[in-house]
Design a protein around this motif. Structure first.
Motif, short mmCIF file in Angstrom:
data_model
loop_
_atom_site.label_atom_id
_atom_site.label_comp_id
_atom_site.label_asym_id
_atom_site.label_seq_id
_atom_site.Cartn_x
_atom_site.Cartn_y
_atom_site.Cartn_z
N SER A 66 59.52 53.93 23.83
CA SER A 66 60.55 52.88 23.98
C SER A 66 59.88 51.84 25.02
O SER A 66 60.00 50.94 24.86
CB SER A 66 61.66 53.41 24.53
OG SER A 66 62.57 53.92 23.81
N ALA A 67 58.79 52.21 25.89
CA ALA A 67 58.07 51.40 26.75
C ALA A 67 57.20 50.51 25.59
O ALA A 67 56.78 49.58 26.23
CB ALA A 67 57.43 52.19 27.71
N GLY A 106 63.71 44.82 23.11
CA GLY A 106 63.78 44.25 24.65
C GLY A 106 65.09 45.19 25.20
O GLY A 106 65.50 44.50 26.16
N MET A 107 65.78 45.90 24.67
CA MET A 107 66.92 46.39 24.98
C MET A 107 66.95 47.90 25.46
O MET A 107 65.85 48.59 25.00
CB MET A 107 68.16 46.41 23.99
CG MET A 107 68.24 44.88 23.35
SD MET A 107 68.89 43.59 24.53
CE MET A 107 70.62 43.97 24.49
N VAL A 108 67.80 48.36 26.29
CA VAL A 108 67.73 49.73 26.57
C VAL A 108 69.29 50.09 26.64
O VAL A 108 70.21 49.48 26.66
CB VAL A 108 67.46 50.15 28.08
CG1 VAL A 108 66.02 49.79 28.16
CG2 VAL A 108 68.16 49.32 29.03
N GLU A 109 69.68 51.63 26.64
CA GLU A 109 70.98 52.02 26.53
C GLU A 109 71.29 52.55 27.82
O GLU A 109 70.65 53.56 28.51
CB GLU A 109 71.15 53.38 25.37
CG GLU A 109 72.57 53.65 25.40
CD GLU A 109 72.77 54.80 24.22
OE1 GLU A 109 73.29 55.68 24.18
OE2 GLU A 109 72.13 54.47 23.15
N ALA A 199 66.52 45.02 29.08
CA ALA A 199 65.82 45.78 29.83
C ALA A 199 65.86 45.30 31.20
O ALA A 199 65.69 46.05 32.11
CB ALA A 199 64.39 46.27 29.32
N GLU A 200 65.41 44.09 31.36
CA GLU A 200 65.22 43.52 32.58
C GLU A 200 66.91 43.26 33.29
O GLU A 200 66.76 43.24 34.70
CB GLU A 200 64.93 42.15 32.59
CG GLU A 200 65.74 41.25 31.77
CD GLU A 200 65.57 41.02 30.26
OE1 GLU A 200 65.75 39.95 29.65
OE2 GLU A 200 64.69 41.96 29.74
N ALA A 202 68.76 46.29 33.48
CA ALA A 202 69.12 47.66 33.76
C ALA A 202 69.41 47.97 35.29
O ALA A 202 70.43 48.53 35.57
CB ALA A 202 68.06 48.54 33.28
N PRO A 227 67.91 53.85 32.24
CA PRO A 227 67.81 53.35 31.01
C PRO A 227 67.36 54.51 29.96
O PRO A 227 66.55 55.42 30.24
CB PRO A 227 66.73 52.33 30.88
CG PRO A 227 66.41 52.06 32.25
CD PRO A 227 66.80 53.21 33.00
N CYS A 230 67.64 53.43 22.42
CA CYS A 230 68.94 53.09 22.07
C CYS A 230 69.77 53.82 21.00
O CYS A 230 69.83 53.53 19.87
CB CYS A 230 68.77 51.75 21.58
SG CYS A 230 68.32 50.43 22.71
#
Length: 242
Positions: A66-67, A106-109, A199-200, A202, A227, A230
């Motif tokens: 993910s990173a 660019g997203m996280v859960e 992500a920014e 979170a 985070p 996803c």
């Protein structure tokens, strides 16, 4: 050879050096690339068990992926019979996988759970009509059964109060998220929801959730995890079998 599948990435995604995953000894992680997508795989252990070590290794690989870029993560225990099966599925669903990868880029859960707490019982008795009626019945006709029904009414009242908190938390945090998905029901929680967050954002999300926790202290317990990859927003079948 059976392959353990961690997820799907864009073909151009670079894997972290010396990445190791499940198995004993831990197996090397590599890409199986087909066109613009790639499955991230490793050799599948002969006897795969949900041990603490392998669960942790599975999660650590996915956090590292993910990173490195957008990831469509699989749940623990997804295995492909061979690389030909994976290549076929990647080929057949290429456009779907690419669209899903674009969606989570660019997203996280962030996962949020809300549970009832056994505090403020006086206010439950005072403010909840169902509990108040059960208490009045218990006073009019005292018995073990009446006490049992009162206890059940109080527990139901605590869950209703926590449910109201869950609705308020969902409304507040949804405004900070691109999407929200209800998770599977868990007995001790009135809310189990995952939010798709940039992500920014979170940390701001966590700060807002902490504020809600303080606002509703004594009414419900709010827990935030993330985070995370996803998991809830890949919206595609696993590229193999679970």
């Amino acid at each position: 050879m059976s392959l353990y599948v961690y997820g799907v990435v864009r073909a151009a995604t670079s894997l972290p050096a010396a990445l190791r995953g499940v198995g004993e000894p831990p197996q090397r992680v590599r890409k199986l690339t087909v066109g613009k997508t790639a499955a991230v795989v490793g050799a599948a252990p002969e006897r795969l068990r949900a041990s603490r070590r392998d669960l942790g290794a599975h999660q650590n690989v996915q956090l590292a992926l993910s990173a490195a870029g957008p990831l469509l993560p699989t749940r623990f225990g997804v295995v492909a019979d061979d690389r030909y099966q994976l290549r076929r599925q990647l080929t057949e669903r290429s456009d779907d996988y690419l669209a899903a990868l674009d969606r989570v880029a660019g997203m996280v859960e962030m996962n949020v759970k809300v549970a009832a707490v056994e505090s403020g019982l006086a206010s439950i008795v005072r403010d909840d009509p169902e509990v108040r009626r059960a208490r009045e019945r218990s006073r009019r006709s005292p018995s073990m059964e009446a006490d049992l029904r009162l206890g059940e009414a109080v527990m139901a009242g605590l869950r209703r109060r926590a449910g109201a908190v869950g609705a308020a938390v969902t409304a507040a945090l949804s405004a900070m998220a691109a999407d929200m998905q209800q998770g599977p029901e868990v007995a001790e929680y009135v809310l189990n929801a995952s939010f798709l967050v940039a992500a920014e954002e979170a940390e701001r999300f966590r700060t807002a959730a902490a504020g809600l926790t303080r606002d509703h202290a004594g009414q419900a317990a709010v827990t935030v995890t993330g985070p995370l990859p996803c998991y809830s927003f890949a919206a595609l079948p696993a590229p193999a079998r679970a």
